[in-house]
Design an enzyme around this catalytic site. Structure first.
Site, PDB file in Angstrom:
ATOM      1  N   ASP A  11       0.954  -1.073   0.004  1.00 35.72           N
ATOM      2  CA  ASP A  11       0.373  -0.189  -0.061  1.00 35.72           C
ATOM      3  C   ASP A  11       0.770   1.287   0.343  1.00 35.72           C
ATOM      4  OD1 ASP A  11      -2.214  -1.501   0.049  1.00 35.72           O
ATOM      5  OD2 ASP A  11      -2.627  -1.963   2.450  1.00 35.72           O
ATOM      6  N   ASP A  42      -6.831  -0.659  -5.038  1.00 40.11           N
ATOM      7  CA  ASP A  42      -8.138  -0.377  -3.853  1.00 40.11           C
ATOM      8  C   ASP A  42      -9.138   0.438  -4.706  1.00 40.11           C
ATOM      9  OD1 ASP A  42      -6.805  -2.252  -1.764  1.00 40.11           O
ATOM     10  OD2 ASP A  42      -5.748  -0.513  -1.126  1.00 40.11           O
TER      11      ASP A  42
END
Length: 175
Positions: free
Chosen positions: A123, A141
């Site tokens: 991330d 995402d």
């Protein structure tokens, strides 16, 4: 022939989402030191490099290994395979609903690849604008979120029509 072109289009959307996700993660892994915070737009847009061994917001990071395998790898893989099969099987459904599911599948596969290959998901984006503050996220995402927002928009704009299509085509396995 028309159905073949639609299937190629769907597969292209899925692969484009996977590709954008994997390329962006590769760049971050090579260029951003893990745990570093690079302020792109003051404190509003931050680039970082965090390995997440859980799901969204780190949920499940401390789960036992068998639970992680089942809940973060096997079940998501089965759901993505089912969705992929459903959108490729019947090309007569709403094109925007199909595109939204292609985005969800592409993003889901992007994160799932990381879980299987690396044991974690990279991330790297963090956004803070006024009271809006995100967790750290990645392009997969973004794909899943855009797909889900499009489904929500379709559901609200078409009232029950989109929901009926979802129920008939995806949940009942027909179509």
């Amino acid at each position: 022939m028309k159905n073949s072109i639609k299937r190629i289009f769907i597969i292209t959307i899925i692969l484009a989402n996977i590709g954008c996700d994997q390329v962006s993660k590769d760049i971050v892994q090579k260029k951003v030191i893990p745990g570093d915070y690079i302020h792109i737009l003051d404190d509003n847009f931050i680039l970082t490099n965090v390995e997440n061994t859980g799901a969204a917001m780190g949920l499940g990071q401390n789960w036992p290994t068998p639970a992680k395998i089942i809940l973060l790898k096997i079940i998501p893989a089965l759901v993505l395979l089912f969705l992929g099969y459903q959108i490729l099987k019947n090309n007569n459904r709403n094109k925007w609903l199909t595109i939204s599911f292609a985005f969800i599948i592409g993003g889901g596969v992007g994160n799932l690849l990381d879980r299987f290959v690396h044991g974690s998901v990279t991330d790297f984006f963090f956004i803070k604008i006024g009271i809006l503050k995100t967790g750290i996220f990645n392009m997969a995402d973004v794909s899943v979120t855009l797909g889900a927002l499009l489904i929500l928009f379709l559901t609200l704009s078409k009232k029950n029509e989109a929901l009926n299509v979802i129920n008939k085509d995806f949940l009942d396995g027909e179509g």
